[in-house]
Write a protein that holds these residues in place. Structure first.
Motif, PDB file in Angstrom:
ATOM      1  N   ARG A 102      40.358  36.854  37.775  1.00  0.00           N
ATOM      2  CA  ARG A 102      39.371  37.934  37.433  1.00  0.00           C
ATOM      3  C   ARG A 102      39.967  39.066  36.023  1.00  0.00           C
ATOM      4  NH1 ARG A 102      43.760  41.872  41.551  1.00  0.00           N
ATOM      5  NH2 ARG A 102      45.496  40.891  41.102  1.00  0.00           N
ATOM      6  N   ARG A 138      40.313  39.778  43.979  1.00  0.00           N
ATOM      7  CA  ARG A 138      40.660  39.056  43.706  1.00  0.00           C
ATOM      8  C   ARG A 138      39.012  38.237  44.736  1.00  0.00           C
ATOM      9  NH1 ARG A 138      45.929  38.081  45.299  1.00  0.00           N
ATOM     10  NH2 ARG A 138      47.518  38.682  43.341  1.00  0.00           N
ATOM     11  N   ASN A 149      40.637  31.208  42.564  1.00  0.00           N
ATOM     12  CA  ASN A 149      40.561  32.406  43.277  1.00  0.00           C
ATOM     13  C   ASN A 149      39.501  32.375  44.139  1.00  0.00           C
ATOM     14  OD1 ASN A 149      43.030  33.395  44.148  1.00  0.00           O
ATOM     15  ND2 ASN A 149      43.394  34.121  41.693  1.00  0.00           N
ATOM     16  N   LEU A 183      53.233  30.835  44.921  1.00  0.00           N
ATOM     17  CA  LEU A 183      53.269  31.480  43.671  1.00  0.00           C
ATOM     18  C   LEU A 183      53.674  33.144  43.849  1.00  0.00           C
ATOM     19  CD1 LEU A 183      53.648  32.411  40.877  1.00  0.00           C
ATOM     20  CD2 LEU A 183      50.681  33.106  40.823  1.00  0.00           C
ATOM     21  N   HIS A 187      46.004  34.977  49.933  1.00  0.00           N
ATOM     22  CA  HIS A 187      46.649  35.274  48.670  1.00  0.00           C
ATOM     23  C   HIS A 187      45.450  36.773  48.470  1.00  0.00           C
ATOM     24  CE1 HIS A 187      48.037  35.303  44.382  1.00  0.00           C
ATOM     25  NE2 HIS A 187      46.369  34.504  43.853  1.00  0.00           N
ATOM     26  N   THR A 241      48.131  41.538  40.048  1.00  0.00           N
ATOM     27  CA  THR A 241      47.347  42.496  39.114  1.00  0.00           C
ATOM     28  C   THR A 241      48.334  43.101  38.184  1.00  0.00           C
ATOM     29  OG1 THR A 241      46.579  43.306  41.314  1.00  0.00           O
ATOM     30  CG2 THR A 241      46.402  45.281  39.661  1.00  0.00           C
ATOM     31  N   ILE A 258      48.361  41.086  34.979  1.00  0.00           N
ATOM     32  CA  ILE A 258      46.547  41.272  34.625  1.00  0.00           C
ATOM     33  C   ILE A 258      47.297  42.599  33.642  1.00  0.00           C
ATOM     34  CG2 ILE A 258      44.313  41.506  34.559  1.00  0.00           C
ATOM     35  CD1 ILE A 258      44.533  39.644  37.410  1.00  0.00           C
ATOM     36  N   SER A 269      45.422  36.599  33.779  1.00  0.00           N
ATOM     37  CA  SER A 269      45.910  36.576  35.082  1.00  0.00           C
ATOM     38  C   SER A 269      47.233  35.669  33.926  1.00  0.00           C
ATOM     39  CB  SER A 269      45.294  36.536  36.514  1.00  0.00           C
ATOM     40  OG  SER A 269      44.454  34.798  35.372  1.00  0.00           O
ATOM     41  N   SER A 270      48.064  35.604  35.566  1.00  0.00           N
ATOM     42  CA  SER A 270      49.533  34.967  35.137  1.00  0.00           C
ATOM     43  C   SER A 270      48.848  33.521  34.804  1.00  0.00           C
ATOM     44  CB  SER A 270      50.006  33.999  36.438  1.00  0.00           C
ATOM     45  OG  SER A 270      49.369  33.903  37.817  1.00  0.00           O
TER      46      SER A 270
END
Ligand code: NAD
Ligand code: LMR
Length: 326
Positions: A93, A99, A132, A159, A188, A229, A232, A238-239
């Protein structure tokens, strides 16, 4: 552990997460320092050249355990005879999305890959879905692989588990690995429930050590739920390294055991804890001898029940949204 090469499929091999994940797998961080591995890398046709570049870098690390690498855009080739599969490939995302907004973009990927898993993988292969919305994608994958054991298809909430452990350890003034019996329940997503109710440090209840229930409810739970979030917003992407690390932790513990402690894994529900059967929901498990066991009989008090119902409600809605693919 036998020294026969373990075959590991990784999807989305040209992406951000894999730029960390592949090197850690090749280094022995999943199967251990004596276990040779072969990587079977899947990505889209237009990403094949980028995967070749990553493979050049893998070669340039001269990892002693890395015996073979396959690059392909065909899921069946990628999943042929695998012992483990990391299902990362899918769209991430961007700012302003949740997600679950990825469901329509990514669900079809997992239908097609489920069918290929069904045809090509070893029946005892261990599968983690990272892409996701991970829980519902894992449910789609399992539903499209009817001859593959559903128990071997899992989704990543590790995570979230790791994120919470660090915040709890900082607040309590203890080391992360001193915290036992912590769990993240459910999806998640922002509804996930980071549950400290049963957590302990050296036999003492963590909620008593921290002694601040409003911090738990108003800071810890929402901050863990919104951490993706926040990353991001800060990174513009994203991670990636932390997601790869969590996938390694998840698979490592599944293979080698969790030393009697709880870890959080999203697995297909058996109906316990009021989670409808078949939903892929984060629950506490203990890993031992190459498999996981759900922790049973955990008391669920009023607040926990509300939080669980909320995340289970969301998983149920996601299941309805993809019912055509199940
Ligand atoms: P990325 O965009 O950097 O990489 C994704 C890769 O997947 C790309 O190389 C793309 O070509 C590939 N891909 C797309 N469709 C594919 C298909 N059908 N088959 C094979 N490969 C395909 O994304 P990323 O940052 O690596 O993230 C990947 C996924 O992981 C995203 O959905 C992201 O939201 C998710 N994620 C999940 C967690 C978690 O905790 N569960 C954490 C971080 C990221
Ligand atoms: C995360 O939690 O970091 C990932 O799921 C990426 C995201 O979209 O938040």
């Amino acid at each position: 552990m036998s020294n026969q090469v373990k075959r590991i499929a990784v999807t989305g091999a040209a992406g951000q997460i894999c730029y960390s994940l592949l090197f850690r797998i090749a280094n022995g961080d999943v199967f251990g320092p004596d276990q040779p591995v072969a990587l079977q890398l899947l990505d889209l046709p237009q990403a094949q050249n980028a995967v070749r570049g990553v493979v050049m870098e893998l070669e340039d690390c001269a990892f002693p355990l890395l015996r073979d690498v396959t690059i392909t855009d065909d899921p069946k080739t990628a999943f042929r005879d695998i012992d483990a599969g990391f299902f990362v490939g899918s769209r991430p995302r961007s700012k302003g999305m949740e997600r679950r907004d990825l469901l329509s973009a990514n669900a079809e990927i997992f239908r097609v890959q489920g069918q290929a898993l069904n045809e090509a993988a070893k029946r005892d292969a261990k599968v983690i879905v990272v892409g996701n919305p991970a829980n519902t994608n894992a449910m789609i994958l399992a539903a499209n692989a009817p001859d593959f054991p559903t128990a071997n298809v899992t989704a990543m909430v590790r995570l979230d588990h790791n994120r919470a452990l660090t915040q709890l350890a900082k607040k309590a003034g203890v080391k992360v690995d001193e915290i036992k019996k912590f769990v993240v329940w459910g999806n998640h997503s922002p509804t996930m429930f980071a549950d400290w109710t049963h957590a302990e440090v050296n036999g003492r209840k963590l909620p008593e050590i921290i002694g601040d229930d409003s911090w738990y409810r108003e800071t810890l739970i929402p901050e863990v739920a919104r951490r993706g979030t926040a990353i991001i917003e800060a990174r513009g992407a994203s991670s990636a390294a932390s997601a790869a690390n969590a996938a390694i932790d998840h698979m490592h513990d599944w293979i080698h055991g969790s030393n009697g402690d709880w870890v959080s894994m999203a697995v297909s529900s058996d109906g316990s804890y009021g989670i409808p059967e078949g939903l892929m929901a984060g629950v506490p498990v203990i890993c031992k001898d190459g498999s996981y066991e759900r922790v049973t009989g955990v008391p669920v008090d009023g607040f926990a029940r509300e939080m669980l119902d909320r995340t289970v409600g969301e998983l149920t809605e996601e299941r309805e949204a993809v019912s055509a693919l199940l």
